[in-house]
Write a protein that holds these residues in place. Structure first.
Motif, short mmCIF file in Angstrom:
data_model
loop_
_atom_site.label_atom_id
_atom_site.label_comp_id
_atom_site.label_asym_id
_atom_site.label_seq_id
_atom_site.Cartn_x
_atom_site.Cartn_y
_atom_site.Cartn_z
N THR A 30 7.21 25.55 105.89
CA THR A 30 7.21 24.10 105.70
C THR A 30 7.76 23.65 104.35
O THR A 30 8.16 22.50 104.19
CB THR A 30 5.80 23.55 105.88
N ARG A 54 7.71 19.99 113.90
CA ARG A 54 7.30 20.76 115.08
C ARG A 54 7.81 20.05 116.32
O ARG A 54 7.31 18.99 116.71
CB ARG A 54 5.78 20.91 115.13
N ALA A 107 11.16 24.55 110.39
CA ALA A 107 9.83 23.95 110.29
C ALA A 107 9.61 23.23 108.97
O ALA A 107 8.48 22.92 108.61
CB ALA A 107 8.76 25.03 110.47
N TYR A 108 10.69 22.94 108.25
CA TYR A 108 10.55 22.27 106.96
C TYR A 108 9.77 20.97 107.09
O TYR A 108 9.97 20.19 108.01
CB TYR A 108 11.93 22.00 106.37
N ASN A 109 8.87 20.76 106.14
CA ASN A 109 8.06 19.54 106.07
C ASN A 109 7.16 19.39 107.30
O ASN A 109 6.78 18.28 107.67
CB ASN A 109 8.96 18.31 105.92
N GLY A 110 6.82 20.53 107.92
CA GLY A 110 5.92 20.51 109.07
C GLY A 110 6.55 20.09 110.38
O GLY A 110 5.83 19.79 111.35
#
Length: 213
Positions: A51, A63, A58-61
């Protein structure tokens, strides 16, 4: 020859994704299908660390259905498509810690004639890139996604590994170099191996391909 030893999920936990990526160098990536067992030694891999990594899916969460495999068990196969090519990523770390390793290149060792039929390119062009190696293996879809390398037709064999004489660390390829994580040295490759993507010929080790013997 001793039986294959598939990498269990525990291989992909309890240490950093960067360390796991380096440990994959010299293991065999093998794919068993109606064409037989095809594959080779992993010579290049990139770590993507979740994250906080601007280059990670998945950067910065983030999804989404596209990146959902990253949130699953360690060892989960994550195949995705980029610019018409299919790429192979292995999930690392525990569930909901979306980190992974992109396998960028292999040195062919198994089913070489079939690899060349699947991808009729000369010399190292056969498998010296992440999309190239998947084409040579004959994988042209995402059907193996969500399976685990511990018991899937696409597996990591730890039993017949070789050891690099030296491992090079470098920035990853194809990421935004101006972003915060763009220049992190998370690409690892076997020094001198001709199958490393984009390695200049003057750096090739033509005798031992960078392996200890």
């Amino acid at each position: 020859m001793t039986p294959s030893q598939p990498a269990a999920p525990s291989f992909f936990t309890n240490r950093s994704t960067q360390a796991i990526a380096q440990d994959l160098l010299g293991t065999h990536l093998l794919y068993t299908s109606h064409q037989g067992t095809l594959g080779g030694l992993i010579v290049e891999a990139e770590a993507y660390v979740g994250t906080d990594d601007t280059a990670a899916h998945a950067y910065n969460g983030r999804r989404t259905p596209f990146s959902e495999p990253l949130y699953h068990e360690p060892g989960t196969i994550y195949i995705y498509q980029l610019r018409g090519f299919f790429l192979f990523d292995i999930v690392t770390q525990a569930v909901d810690q979306p980190q992974g390793i992109l396998i960028r290149a292999i040195e062919p060792t198994h089913g070489i004639e079939q690899l060349r039929l699947n991808r009729p390119k000369p010399g190292v062009e056969l498998t010296n890139g992440p999309g190239k190696l998947m084409g040579a293996l004959g994988i042209h879809d995402k059907q193996l996604t969500f399976q685990n390398v511990a018991d899937a037709p696409l597996m990591i064999d730890l039993a017949h590994r070789r050891h690099p004489k030296s491992i090079v660390t470098a920035p990853r390829i194809g990421v935004n170099s101006k972003a915060a994580s763009g220049q992190l040295p998370y690409r690892y490759y076997v020094a001198g191996n001709p199958y490393v993507s984009g390695l200049p010929k003057r750096q090739w080790d033509l005798e031992q391909h960078g392996w200890q013997f």
